[in-house]
Design an enzyme around this catalytic site. Structure first.
Site, PDB file in Angstrom:
ATOM      1  CG  ASP A  82      -8.236  -0.008 -14.514  1.00  0.00           C
ATOM      2  OD1 ASP A  82      -8.582  -0.354 -15.666  1.00  0.00           O
ATOM      3  OD2 ASP A  82      -8.211  -0.783 -13.543  1.00  0.00           O
ATOM      4  NE  ARG A 138      -4.348   2.683  -2.404  1.00  0.00           N
ATOM      5  CZ  ARG A 138      -3.683   2.481  -3.526  1.00  0.00           C
ATOM      6  NH1 ARG A 138      -3.047   3.474  -4.108  1.00  0.00           N
ATOM      7  NH2 ARG A 138      -3.636   1.288  -4.072  1.00  0.00           N
ATOM      8  CG  ASP A 153      -6.635   0.490  -2.328  1.00  0.00           C
ATOM      9  OD1 ASP A 153      -6.251   0.685  -1.153  1.00  0.00           O
ATOM     10  OD2 ASP A 153      -6.055  -0.277  -3.107  1.00  0.00           O
ATOM     11  CB  SER A 164      -4.436  -6.434  -9.474  1.00  0.00           C
ATOM     12  OG  SER A 164      -4.520  -5.206  -8.790  1.00  0.00           O
TER      13      SER A 164
HETATM   14  N1  ARG Z   1      -5.574  -6.028   0.129  1.00  0.00           N
HETATM   15  C1  ARG Z   1      -4.630  -4.981   0.317  1.00  0.00           C
HETATM   16  C2  ARG Z   1      -5.276  -3.792   0.974  1.00  0.00           C
HETATM   17  O1  ARG Z   1      -6.457  -3.648   0.887  1.00  0.00           O
HETATM   18  C3  ARG Z   1      -3.904  -4.621  -0.957  1.00  0.00           C
HETATM   19  C4  ARG Z   1      -4.705  -4.032  -2.054  1.00  0.00           C
HETATM   20  C5  ARG Z   1      -3.791  -3.532  -3.104  1.00  0.00           C
HETATM   21  N2  ARG Z   1      -4.303  -3.467  -4.409  1.00  0.00           N
HETATM   22  C6  ARG Z   1      -3.828  -4.181  -5.479  1.00  0.00           C
HETATM   23  N3  ARG Z   1      -4.200  -3.839  -6.637  1.00  0.00           N
HETATM   24  N4  ARG Z   1      -3.033  -5.205  -5.338  1.00  0.00           N
HETATM   25  O2  ARG Z   1      -4.621  -2.988   1.583  1.00  0.00           O
END
Ligand code: ARG
Length: 407
Positions: A14, A98, A127, A178
């Site tokens: 991506d 992040r 995110d 993912s």
């Molecule tokens: N649900 C978790 C969060 O919002 C993990 C998200 C991580 N992204 C991924 N592509 N697995 O912090």
């Protein structure tokens, strides 16, 4: 003047096509920033391969920043102080990385005189919230672009797009999971995991595969809330976390399977593996049982929930979160000592001992044997007055359930 954008670059499909897509569709210049927050633990390719991919996609430059110590010493350490587990479970793996990335995006945006930053998140996750709210907290003047929210491509379209522009990618059209990874653990979504009833498949796990069948016993030492040593060996926090991930992950400890509430109103089933995070939070919290005064301890537990929610919700850089950090830091002054832990496969952990030079545990007060120093007679008046209100109520108004139910 051509608009310049600094993109949070991971090297994945991506963000790689995002470089070319923004150049083609928006006519911008793109600088990539790859922030190392410890995601390279099991990396199948080197950072320089990833850098080469960014350039092949059309980036002016791809800056690599090593933020592992920053991630550990500031972000993981504060999460440990707050025993941070969102909804009582998830230790905020992605939510912690992040703001680290945002800080470096903003720094590079200034260095390259960019007008905007960009990320590769879709519109359905947390995110995007963390990138955008975080950027605006540090740099209200910067624009935030989210190409993946605009392009409307399926995964197969994205793979075709990369091929069309000769961007060398490893990804195939059938990607199953993912995965987001850093020092604090791994977050796994998609594929079979999307059915909350289906047991999670074994294959996406990497750091919690059982390779150690004998129990692992170890002692973690803390200094004012910060883990500083394992079995007496002093280690920088980033190294200590990485080494714990390996040692206790090998016993299968550190997996979580949960249905969580995203900030954007979606419930999602996710699995995590975060051995060091869960071990350190458990040990830290246990040491607090020994060293925190009762009222501080109880109030802290309430604020911990709030801290985790704020960080989950992208509010790392916010006035309430900063105020709570000050509270947490104050509570950590005497959280110093050792915690003994035993890990046994598959995935069991027990805390078997704790000690502290600042312990509030007083053996003379606690013991029932001859060493007892507690003045039993003092309790008589204390308990009478403590229960006086209830006694008065019972005499005048009576308790509804005073009589046991007849058989
Ligand atoms: N649900 C978790 C969060 O919002 C993990 C998200 C991580 N992204 C991924 N592509 N697995 O912090």
């Amino acid at each position: 003047m051509t608009k310049r954008v600094v993109l949070a670059y991971s090297g994945g499909l991506d963000t790689s096509i995002a470089v070319r897509w923004m150049i083609e569709e928006w006519g911008v210049e793109v600088v990539c920033v790859l922030v190392n927050v410890g995601q390279d633990a099991e990396a199948s390719e080197s950072l320089s391969d990833i850098q080469a991919r960014a350039l092949a996609a059309g980036a002016l430059e791809c800056v690599i920043v090593d933020a592992r110590d920053e991630m550990a010493n500031e972000f993981c350490a504060n999460a440990i102080f707050a025993n941070a587990r969102y909804e009582g479970k998830y230790p905020l793996v992605s939510a912690l990385s992040r703001p680290v990335i945002v800080r470096h995006l903003v720094e590079q945006a200034r260095k390259f005189s960019a007008q905007a930053v960009a990320h590769g998140c879709t519109g359905k996750g947390n995110d995007q919230v963390r990138f955008e709210v975080g950027t605006h907290a540090l740099a209200p003047d910067l624009e935030v672009l989210a190409p993946a929210r605009n392009w409307g491509m399926t995964r197969a379209d994205s793979v075709d797009y990369a091929r069309k522009w000769n961007i060398p990618i490893q990804a195939t059209k059938e990607k199953i999971y993912s995965i987001d990874e850093n020092l604090w653990g791994r977050a796994i979504e998609c594929g079979a995991i999307e059915d909350p009833w289906a047991a999670p498949p074994e294959e996406p796990y990497t750091i919690t595969r059982v390779t150690q069948s004998e129990p692992v016993e170890l002692t973690v030492s803390f200094l004012s809330g910060v883990p500083v040593a394992i079995d007496g060996e002093t280690l920088p926090l980033a190294t200590l976390i990485a080494s714990l991930n390996e040692r206790v992950g090998a016993t299968g400890f550190g997996r979580l399977d949960m249905v969580e509430n995203r900030r954007v109103g979606i419930k999602s089933r996710e699995v995590y593996e975060c051995p060091a995070a869960l071990a350190l939070i458990a040990a830290h919290s246990d040491l607090e049982d020994l060293t925190l005064e009762r009222e501080v301890h109880h109030e802290k537990a309430r604020l911990e929930t709030r801290w985790a929610e704020l960080v989950y919700d992208g509010m790392w850089f916010s006035p309430l979160k900063e105020a709570l950090d000050a509270f947490m830091a104050e509570t950590q002054r005497h959280v110093t000592g050792d915690v003994r832990m035993v890990f046994s496969a598959p995935g069991l952990m027990r805390i078997v001992g704790r000690r502290s030079p600042a312990a509030l545990y007083d053996h003379g007060l606690a013991t029932y044997d001859a060493a007892d120093t507690f003045r039993h007679a003092d309790s008589e008046g204390y308990v009478k007055i403590y229960g006086l209100g209830v006694k008065t109520w019972a005499a005048r108004q009576g308790a509804k359930n005073a009589t046991p139910p007849r058989a």
